[in-house]
Design a protein around this motif. Structure first.
Motif, PDB file in Angstrom:
ATOM      1  N   LYS A  68      47.064  39.638  35.731  1.00 29.69           N
ATOM      2  CA  LYS A  68      45.835  38.863  35.960  1.00 29.69           C
ATOM      3  C   LYS A  68      44.631  39.497  35.280  1.00 29.69           C
ATOM      4  O   LYS A  68      43.621  38.844  35.076  1.00 29.69           O
ATOM      5  CB  LYS A  68      45.597  38.679  37.452  1.00 29.69           C
ATOM      6  CG  LYS A  68      46.652  37.787  38.081  1.00 29.69           C
ATOM      7  CD  LYS A  68      46.486  37.630  39.557  1.00 29.69           C
ATOM      8  CE  LYS A  68      47.617  36.737  40.062  1.00 29.69           C
ATOM      9  NZ  LYS A  68      47.881  36.904  41.447  1.00 29.69           N
ATOM     10  N   ASP A  69      44.740  40.766  34.906  1.00 27.49           N
ATOM     11  CA  ASP A  69      43.654  41.465  34.218  1.00 27.49           C
ATOM     12  C   ASP A  69      43.619  41.152  32.720  1.00 27.49           C
ATOM     13  O   ASP A  69      42.681  41.529  32.036  1.00 27.49           O
ATOM     14  CB  ASP A  69      43.808  42.980  34.385  1.00 27.49           C
ATOM     15  CG  ASP A  69      43.639  43.431  35.826  1.00 27.49           C
ATOM     16  OD1 ASP A  69      43.022  42.691  36.612  1.00 27.49           O
ATOM     17  OD2 ASP A  69      44.130  44.520  36.166  1.00 27.49           O
ATOM     18  N   LEU A  70      44.652  40.494  32.208  1.00 24.92           N
ATOM     19  CA  LEU A  70      44.724  40.214  30.772  1.00 24.92           C
ATOM     20  C   LEU A  70      43.838  39.030  30.383  1.00 24.92           C
ATOM     21  O   LEU A  70      43.673  38.097  31.172  1.00 24.92           O
ATOM     22  CB  LEU A  70      46.172  39.884  30.383  1.00 24.92           C
ATOM     23  CG  LEU A  70      47.190  41.004  30.504  1.00 24.92           C
ATOM     24  CD1 LEU A  70      48.602  40.459  30.324  1.00 24.92           C
ATOM     25  CD2 LEU A  70      46.904  42.091  29.481  1.00 24.92           C
ATOM     26  N   PRO A  71      43.307  39.049  29.162  1.00 25.86           N
ATOM     27  CA  PRO A  71      42.595  37.867  28.656  1.00 25.86           C
ATOM     28  C   PRO A  71      43.540  36.663  28.624  1.00 25.86           C
ATOM     29  O   PRO A  71      44.765  36.834  28.540  1.00 25.86           O
ATOM     30  CB  PRO A  71      42.181  38.278  27.238  1.00 25.86           C
ATOM     31  CG  PRO A  71      42.222  39.771  27.237  1.00 25.86           C
ATOM     32  CD  PRO A  71      43.284  40.164  28.223  1.00 25.86           C
ATOM     33  N   ALA A  72      42.994  35.465  28.642  1.00 27.35           N
ATOM     34  CA  ALA A  72      43.783  34.229  28.799  1.00 27.35           C
ATOM     35  C   ALA A  72      44.951  34.104  27.820  1.00 27.35           C
ATOM     36  O   ALA A  72      46.082  33.815  28.234  1.00 27.35           O
ATOM     37  CB  ALA A  72      42.870  33.010  28.692  1.00 27.35           C
ATOM     38  N   ILE A  73      44.712  34.333  26.547  1.00 23.76           N
ATOM     39  CA  ILE A  73      45.778  34.171  25.545  1.00 23.76           C
ATOM     40  C   ILE A  73      46.888  35.190  25.783  1.00 23.76           C
ATOM     41  O   ILE A  73      48.073  34.854  25.748  1.00 23.76           O
ATOM     42  CB  ILE A  73      45.210  34.286  24.113  1.00 23.76           C
ATOM     43  CG1 ILE A  73      44.302  33.091  23.827  1.00 23.76           C
ATOM     44  CG2 ILE A  73      46.322  34.393  23.076  1.00 23.76           C
ATOM     45  CD1 ILE A  73      43.514  33.192  22.534  1.00 23.76           C
ATOM     46  N   GLN A  74      46.507  36.441  26.041  1.00 26.11           N
ATOM     47  CA  GLN A  74      47.506  37.474  26.308  1.00 26.11           C
ATOM     48  C   GLN A  74      48.237  37.197  27.620  1.00 26.11           C
ATOM     49  O   GLN A  74      49.434  37.448  27.726  1.00 26.11           O
ATOM     50  CB  GLN A  74      46.843  38.849  26.344  1.00 26.11           C
ATOM     51  CG  GLN A  74      46.362  39.311  24.983  1.00 26.11           C
ATOM     52  CD  GLN A  74      45.704  40.676  25.033  1.00 26.11           C
ATOM     53  OE1 GLN A  74      45.362  41.182  26.103  1.00 26.11           O
ATOM     54  NE2 GLN A  74      45.523  41.279  23.866  1.00 26.11           N
ATOM     55  N   HIS A  75      47.525  36.680  28.596  1.00 22.54           N
ATOM     56  CA  HIS A  75      48.149  36.356  29.883  1.00 22.54           C
ATOM     57  C   HIS A  75      49.229  35.297  29.701  1.00 22.54           C
ATOM     58  O   HIS A  75      50.347  35.429  30.226  1.00 22.54           O
ATOM     59  CB  HIS A  75      47.097  35.890  30.888  1.00 22.54           C
ATOM     60  CG  HIS A  75      47.660  35.629  32.237  1.00 22.54           C
ATOM     61  ND1 HIS A  75      48.021  34.374  32.657  1.00 22.54           N
ATOM     62  CD2 HIS A  75      47.966  36.477  33.255  1.00 22.54           C
ATOM     63  CE1 HIS A  75      48.509  34.448  33.886  1.00 22.54           C
ATOM     64  NE2 HIS A  75      48.487  35.717  34.266  1.00 22.54           N
ATOM     65  N   THR A  76      48.927  34.264  28.953  1.00 21.88           N
ATOM     66  CA  THR A  76      49.899  33.195  28.710  1.00 21.88           C
ATOM     67  C   THR A  76      51.122  33.750  27.989  1.00 21.88           C
ATOM     68  O   THR A  76      52.263  33.466  28.374  1.00 21.88           O
ATOM     69  CB  THR A  76      49.255  32.066  27.877  1.00 21.88           C
ATOM     70  OG1 THR A  76      48.144  31.545  28.614  1.00 21.88           O
ATOM     71  CG2 THR A  76      50.236  30.950  27.584  1.00 21.88           C
TER      72      THR A  76
END
Length: 167
Positions: A68-76
């Motif tokens: 959940k700490d990752l930026p959106a693109i990396q999270h996806t």
């Protein structure tokens, strides 16, 4: 002057929190990478039972990533790749022979390579190595080839396809 000091303090706190969150995530990803190496090393040395045990640790490390700490693109990207890693880890753990374990490891490796290329969390140099016979790649903590797809039959078969420098 007071307003400037308050703004500096707010920026310092925000930056510290972001750095701490990122480092916590990096630590978790590096623990995952270490667990991956343990599976790779077991397969490279033809140790089927150890690979089964180590892949359980790998799965636990996947679940421990604070994504959940990752930026959106990396999270996806991570959510997609973590599902692949867990599915292939389950296959590897259930493998009846080392050949099937190695086939499952290909999927784990592919997902790990995509992850490290896009999230860039590694705190040491990582080598993407490739076996032309298996037509598959893997990550290695060492420059020396240690082929997990053929083990002792062709331990040093392959080459370095890419070097990913530490963050």
């Amino acid at each position: 002057m007071k307003k400037i000091m308050i703004m500096v303090a707010i920026i310092a706190i925000a930056t510290t929190k972001l750095t701490f969150a990122q480092s916590k995530t990096d630590v978790a990803f590096n623990q995952l990478l270490s667990a991956y190496y343990d599976v790779k090393n077991a397969l490279a040395t033809d140790k089927m039972a150890i690979a089964k045990e180590q892949v359980k640790v790998l799965t636990a490390k996947v679940d421990a990533i604070p994504h959940k700490d990752l930026p959106a693109i990396q999270h996806t990207l991570w959510m997609e790749q973590s599902e692949v890693i867990k599915a292939k880890a389950t296959e590897l753990a259930a493998g009846k022979d080392i050949k099937s374990q190695r086939k499952s490891f290909e999927g784990i490796s592919s997902a790990m390579i995509k992850t490290i290329r896009n999230i860039k969390f590694n705190n040491t140099t990582v080598y993407v190595q490739h076996c032309p016979m298996a037509k598959a790649s893997w990550l290695n903590e060492k420059e020396n080839i240690e082929n997990p797809y053929y083990g002792s039959m062709m331990f040093d078969c392959g080459d370095i396809a890419e070097t990913i420098k530490s963050k």
